[in-house]
Each structure stands twice: as structure tokens, then as C-alpha cells.
Motif scaffolding. Structure first.
Motif, PDB file in Angstrom:
ATOM      1  N   PRO A  43     -83.325  50.014 137.091  1.00  0.00           N
ATOM      2  CA  PRO A  43     -83.506  49.382 138.101  1.00  0.00           C
ATOM      3  C   PRO A  43     -82.346  47.896 138.152  1.00  0.00           C
ATOM      4  CG  PRO A  43     -85.414  49.829 137.483  1.00  0.00           C
ATOM      5  CD  PRO A  43     -84.527  49.896 136.222  1.00  0.00           C
ATOM      6  N   ALA A  44     -81.823  47.734 139.229  1.00  0.00           N
ATOM      7  CA  ALA A  44     -81.035  46.506 139.467  1.00  0.00           C
ATOM      8  C   ALA A  44     -81.466  45.268 138.709  1.00  0.00           C
ATOM      9  CB  ALA A  44     -80.775  46.175 140.689  1.00  0.00           C
ATOM     10  N   LYS A  45     -80.580  44.388 138.046  1.00  0.00           N
ATOM     11  CA  LYS A  45     -81.036  43.201 137.693  1.00  0.00           C
ATOM     12  C   LYS A  45     -82.096  43.139 136.446  1.00  0.00           C
ATOM     13  CE  LYS A  45     -80.093  40.839 141.901  1.00  0.00           C
ATOM     14  NZ  LYS A  45     -80.707  39.888 143.100  1.00  0.00           N
ATOM     15  N   PRO A  46     -81.836  43.848 135.419  1.00  0.00           N
ATOM     16  CA  PRO A  46     -82.555  43.826 134.143  1.00  0.00           C
ATOM     17  C   PRO A  46     -82.863  42.401 133.768  1.00  0.00           C
ATOM     18  CG  PRO A  46     -81.130  45.541 134.032  1.00  0.00           C
ATOM     19  CD  PRO A  46     -80.683  44.721 135.279  1.00  0.00           C
ATOM     20  N   PRO A  47     -84.232  42.061 133.547  1.00  0.00           N
ATOM     21  CA  PRO A  47     -84.399  40.493 133.442  1.00  0.00           C
ATOM     22  C   PRO A  47     -84.211  40.170 131.808  1.00  0.00           C
ATOM     23  CG  PRO A  47     -86.463  41.848 133.223  1.00  0.00           C
ATOM     24  CD  PRO A  47     -85.269  42.957 133.645  1.00  0.00           C
ATOM     25  N   VAL A  48     -82.786  39.695 131.599  1.00  0.00           N
ATOM     26  CA  VAL A  48     -82.337  39.485 130.230  1.00  0.00           C
ATOM     27  C   VAL A  48     -81.468  38.436 130.218  1.00  0.00           C
ATOM     28  CG1 VAL A  48     -82.798  41.667 129.179  1.00  0.00           C
ATOM     29  CG2 VAL A  48     -80.549  41.202 130.133  1.00  0.00           C
ATOM     30  N   GLY A 102     -83.254  38.161 124.936  1.00  0.00           N
ATOM     31  CA  GLY A 102     -83.695  37.157 125.676  1.00  0.00           C
ATOM     32  C   GLY A 102     -84.339  37.679 127.052  1.00  0.00           C
ATOM     33  N   PRO A 103     -85.366  38.373 127.057  1.00  0.00           N
ATOM     34  CA  PRO A 103     -86.239  38.851 128.117  1.00  0.00           C
ATOM     35  C   PRO A 103     -86.600  37.696 128.904  1.00  0.00           C
ATOM     36  CG  PRO A 103     -87.764  39.161 125.904  1.00  0.00           C
ATOM     37  CD  PRO A 103     -86.133  38.599 125.486  1.00  0.00           C
ATOM     38  N   LEU A 104     -86.636  38.050 130.190  1.00  0.00           N
ATOM     39  CA  LEU A 104     -87.102  36.937 131.171  1.00  0.00           C
ATOM     40  C   LEU A 104     -88.169  37.405 131.703  1.00  0.00           C
ATOM     41  CD1 LEU A 104     -83.578  36.362 133.122  1.00  0.00           C
ATOM     42  CD2 LEU A 104     -84.578  35.101 131.035  1.00  0.00           C
ATOM     43  N   GLU A 105     -88.659  36.412 132.723  1.00  0.00           N
ATOM     44  CA  GLU A 105     -89.807  36.332 133.349  1.00  0.00           C
ATOM     45  C   GLU A 105     -90.454  38.094 134.172  1.00  0.00           C
ATOM     46  OE1 GLU A 105     -88.143  34.259 133.963  1.00  0.00           O
ATOM     47  OE2 GLU A 105     -88.926  32.256 133.644  1.00  0.00           O
ATOM     48  N   GLY A 106     -89.253  38.703 134.460  1.00  0.00           N
ATOM     49  CA  GLY A 106     -89.539  39.857 135.126  1.00  0.00           C
ATOM     50  C   GLY A 106     -89.992  40.970 134.087  1.00  0.00           C
ATOM     51  N   TYR A 107     -89.612  40.849 132.749  1.00  0.00           N
ATOM     52  CA  TYR A 107     -90.026  41.639 131.754  1.00  0.00           C
ATOM     53  C   TYR A 107     -91.532  41.303 131.363  1.00  0.00           C
ATOM     54  CZ  TYR A 107     -90.629  43.939 127.447  1.00  0.00           C
ATOM     55  OH  TYR A 107     -91.064  44.703 126.280  1.00  0.00           O
ATOM     56  N   ILE A 108     -91.546  40.089 130.988  1.00  0.00           N
ATOM     57  CA  ILE A 108     -92.672  39.501 130.204  1.00  0.00           C
ATOM     58  C   ILE A 108     -93.834  39.519 131.452  1.00  0.00           C
ATOM     59  CG2 ILE A 108     -93.834  37.411 129.645  1.00  0.00           C
ATOM     60  CD1 ILE A 108     -91.082  36.577 128.558  1.00  0.00           C
TER      61      ILE A 108
END
Length: 510
Positions: free
Chosen positions: A415-420, A491-497
């Protein structure tokens, strides 16, 4: 009045639930007070012994006089006992075997002469170096340290490194870089051997190691470059030396494509390797119960290891059984928490934490899940802070829950904008070696490689033995075996966490 009745009813229901839970807990023995409920009176006649003839999965057993095992049964029992203990030992000691295999490989296959020599994957890792789920998109540098040989040892790292050091049992000692005590500024790390009693000098980040051998690994980005530039960069800046002598002559070896075997054997010879570890490392490094089991198998510190033909056969079977069980734990996990998203087939590599503990006990299957398919342990490999550390997910199956096979064609839509914060990457691996897939073609697609992007921002990645016509993002598979992938979040961001961004499953196209 009606509200009051409902409240009374609710309280009654709650009391009933609590009472039922209490009864259930008592039945389970959690709160059982034997002085109040010891059970009905019993006498000697109530004891129910095992029969004098048993059918087991390792044969028929007979006991003379009610309990004395016959000679034939005794042999079967001891064979099975040894086989079970050796099989469990294979899994219990796999982390130590893994680190030892890496250190031995680097000395044997890369020609290291001392702990001061460093290896650099200057042209990236290739399938000829079978590091467990190593990646081919970052430049690794590593050193094999032996505190028994050199005593207190200094690892002097340059600024900007990402990495960690693990002890002889593959347990975490420290991080290097932004998540380590140097905070990306570089510095001198001092590792002290077991039982060290001397004074500790100032100006070092000091760590006491419970074992002698240590593996230190770090990644370089940006100015490190690759090829000869990366080799020189690390030779000039990464220094490993005994505290007593200070910096000494050392080499930096470009290990890319040289070839190395870093994996423990999957046959009986692995127990010879395990004996070498037990003889070399301090006894205190390992649990006494585990050492006791090894002693029954003829592996005991200070004593010769001389398995006879019978034990050699048992060791060979045990190793293969240990492999079979490890494969089941990794590729067919029964852990209820294995999936990262409940409606997807993406699985965690660390299930709950990086210490492999759960509810007050050792999380032994979670430990096997990680160590049979990966190397290095650090709390920052399971990032819970946005933009810090890394996180990894694996996929072994497609949308329908069927294993990924190399003769099929699949599509993975990211999907678009992987949260990294830094980058993301998908890499294909060989399920036999759990190392880079040697398909003879591209095995990685990620954001650093500028993949072809759909109009909606998503990225389609195709997997198969032949490149689909007109498709740029293609990972070549081997039609003669299966494969699996690791999706890396640097560097995973909030969308992943927070799991608001959800990765799609593999779709079988043909």
C-alpha cells in the motif's frame, strides 16, 4: 425502580461469574488449600501403577516382576531417553551453536588472524554467504572477539553506526549507534571477560560478558560507500584491540562473494560443535539443568567426548528431529500471537519481546522462532518508538494460506506510504538455509531502489521464475523450491506500530 433492579441483577451476574471463576481456579489448583479440600480418603490399594507391558512410540516394553525392565526394554528406554534429550539440546543450545558457527566461519572462511581483523560486506551480502536472513541492501561490518585470548577488549566505533554485540549464548550485550550509549557519536566500548576483577578505566562504555566469545556487527550508510571505499572506510575507523596493548595491526576483508558457511550442521556432527562450546566457555554461562542433560549424553566440561556408534546414530537422528521441530515452529507456528495483523498471513519474528520470556517463564518456542531464522538480538529490532530501530515481518504463505512456491507467480501489493522514517525493503529467502535466495536473479525490492509506483502510490512486486512482461518490480524465484520473504521497516512509524497501515497478502496469479 427499574434501574435499581437492573443494577441488582448485574451485580448478581457479576458475583456468579466471579464464583465460577474461583471454582475453576480452585479446580486448576491455583488457589487450592489442601488443608480444606484434600480429597477423599485413600489407601495403598488406591495407587494405580503403570502396567508391566506398555506400547509406546518407540516399541513394546516389558517389566519383569511388575517393574524390572527386561534387557531389551532397557535398551529401548535408554535409546529413547538419549534421543529425546539430544533433540531438545539441539534446540536449547541453537543460539550458542549459531554464534559459534558465525565466529568459526569468519576465522576459517574469511581468514581472520585475530579479533582485530574486520569483515566488510562491501559489495553487499550474496547467497554464497549463508547468514540467517541477512540482507543485501546495507553494508555490514563485523568482528569476532575472544576475551579468553585477548582479555578485556575494546571496540572503537566511528559515528553513525547501527549495530549490536551479542555474547557466546547469542544474548544481547549492547547496541552501537543511535540506540546505544554513544548516541551515534561513536566511542570506545570495553568488553570485560567473565570473572574480571581489575580496575575499569574511564572513558569507555563498559560491559561485562558472561562468555568469552562475542560477535559485534554494525551497518554503515551514506558516506561509507561500497566496494574498496567501504573497506578502507571501515579499516580506518573501526578498531578492535586488547585493552592491554592498544590498537594493533589489522586487516579489513571484503567478504562479499567470498563464500562462507555460518550455519550449524543439521546432522550428528553438530554435537561435536556443541562439545567444543561447552569445553571453551565458562560453565556459568549455561543453566545447570541443561548442562546436566548434556552430561548424560557424554558432553561434560573437562571430560573427553567419545560417542560410540550407538550414540553417533542417536545424535544424527536427534539433530534431524531438532531441525524438523524448528522448521515446524518457524514455518507452521501454533502460537496464537504469531500474526501481526489478525486477517493477514504476515508473521512476527519476535512474538512478544526480544528476551524470550512470557508470563514468568522462558518463551522457548519464541526463542527457536527467532534463532532458527535470524541472527543478532537487540531490543531495537522490535521497535515500539516511532522512527527508532527496525521491525521485521515474514511471509511464508499466500492469501489462501498456501506455502509460497518458486514455480508459481505471485503479486504483492504494498500500500501507499509505507510507514518508515528511513526505508523499507522486501527480500526473498531460501527456506532450507533461511539465507538469501540463490535464484540467479534479483531478490530484493525496496524504497531505496526507486521501484515502479502505481498511480495510487502503491507498489506491485511480482514473484516468479520468469519476469512478467512489462513489469519492473520483479523478484526471481527458484522453480525447484519454496521461498519466503522478510519485509523490513527501517525506522518504523506510527502507522506500523499502531497497525493502522496494513500490508496485503501474496496473491497467486498463476
Amino acid at each position: 425502580m427499574k434501574m435499581k433492579s437492573l443494577t441488582v441483577l448485574a451485580l448478581a451476574v457479576l458475583a456468579a461469574v466471579r464464583m465460577a471463576a474461583s471454582v475453576q481456579a480452585d479446580d486448576a489448583g491455583e488457589n487450592k488449600n489442601l488443608f480444606k479440600s484434600p480429597g477423599a480418603k485413600q489407601a495403598a490399594k488406591d495407587f494405580k501403577p503403570a502396567p508391566d507391558k506398555m506400547e509406546t512410540n518407540f516399541g513394546s516394553l516389558e517389566f519383569e516382576g511388575g517393574s524390572f525392565p527386561t534387557e531389551a526394554s532397557t535398551q529401548k528406554i535408554y535409546d529413547e531417553m538419549d534421543r529425546q534429550r539430544a533433540t531438545q539440546a539441539y534446540m536449547d543450545f541453537y543460539p550458542s551453536l549459531s554464534l559459534y558457527s558465525i565466529v568459526k566461519s569468519q576465522i576459517r572462511d574469511f581468514g581472520f588472524k585475530s579479533a582485530s581483523d574486520v569483515g566488510v560486506m562491501a559489495d553487499f551480502m550474496t547467497p554464497s554467504e549463508n547468514y540467517l536472513t541477512g540482507n543485501n541492501i546495507t553494508v555490514y561490518a563485523f568482528a569476532s572477539i575472544d576475551l579468553k585470548v585477548d582479555g578485556p577488549t575494546v571496540v572503537e566505533i566511528p559515528p553513525g553506526m547501527y549495530g549490536n554485540a551479542n555474547d557466546a549464548a547469542f544474548k544481547y550485550l549492547t547496541d552501537f549507534g543511535p540506540t546505544g550509549p554513544d548516541k551515534a557519536k561513536g566511542g570506545k566500548y570495553l568488553f570485560l571477560p567473565p570473572g574480571f576483577k581489575g580496575e575499569t578505566p574511564k572513558g569507555y562504555f563498559v560491559f561485562r560478558s558472561p562468555g568469552y566469545r562475542i560477535w559485534a556487527m554494525m551497518r554503515g550508510f551514506g558516506e561509507v560507500g561500497n566496494g574498496d571505499q567501504a573497506v578502507k572506510w571501515f579499516k580506518d575507523r573501526l578498531k578492535v584491540y586488547p585493552l592491554a596493548t592498544g590498537p594493533r595491526e589489522h586487516t579489513a576483508v571484503n567478504c562479499s562473494g567470498i563464500g562462507a558457511n555460518t550455519l550449524p550442521p543439521e546432522d550428528g556432527s553438530v554435537f561435536t560443535m556443541l562439545n567444543e562450546i561447552i569445553q571453551y566457555e565458562p560453565t556459568e554461562l549455561f543453566d545447570k539443568e541443561l548442562l546436566g542433560r548434556l552430561a548424560t549424553l557424554g558432553i561434560e566440561k573437562g571430560k573427553p567426548f567419545k560417542p560410540d556408534q550407538r550414540m553417533q546414530g542417536i545424535f544424527d537422528t536427534a539433530a534431524k528431529q531438532g531441525v524438523a521441530m524448528s522448521r515446524a515452529i518457524v514455518y507452521a507456528s501454533r502460537d496464537p500471537e504469531i500474526n501481526y495483523w489478525p486477517n493477514r498471513h504476515w508473521e512476527k519474528m519476535f512474538i512478544r519481546n526480544t528476551e524470550f520470556v512470557a508470563d514468568g517463564h522462558n518463551d522457548i518456542d519464541a526463542r527457536t522462532l527467532w534463532h532458527y531464522q535470524a541472527i543478532c538480538v537487540s531490543p531495537n529490532l522490535l521497535s515500539t518508538t516511532a522512527g527508532v530501530g527496525t521491525s521485521y515481518l515474514t511471509a511464508f504463505r499466500d492469501k489462501e494460506g498456501v506455502y509460497l512456491l518458486g514455480d508459481k507467480i505471485y503479486r504483492l501489493r504494498v500500500p501507499a506510504k509505507p510507514p518508515v522514517k528511513r526505508f523499507w525493503a522486501v527480500t526473498a529467502y531460501d527456506p532450507i538455509s533461511r539465507s538469501l535466495l540463490g535464484s540467479g536473479g534479483n531478490i530484493n525490492v525496496g524504497s531505496t531502489g526507486k521501484p515502479e509506483v502505481n498511480d495510487d502510490g502503491s507498489v506491485d512486486i511480482y514473484f516468479g521464475p520468469k519476469k512478467p512482461e512489462g513489469k519492473k518490480n520483479w523478484i526471481k524465484t527458484d522453480p525447484d523450491k519454496g521461498f519466503f520473504v522478510v519485509f523490513r521497516f527501517y525506522g518504523p512509524l506510527e502507522g506500523y506500530i499502531e497497525k493502522s497501515w496494513i500490508l496485503n497478502d501474496f496473491e497467486l496469479l498463476e
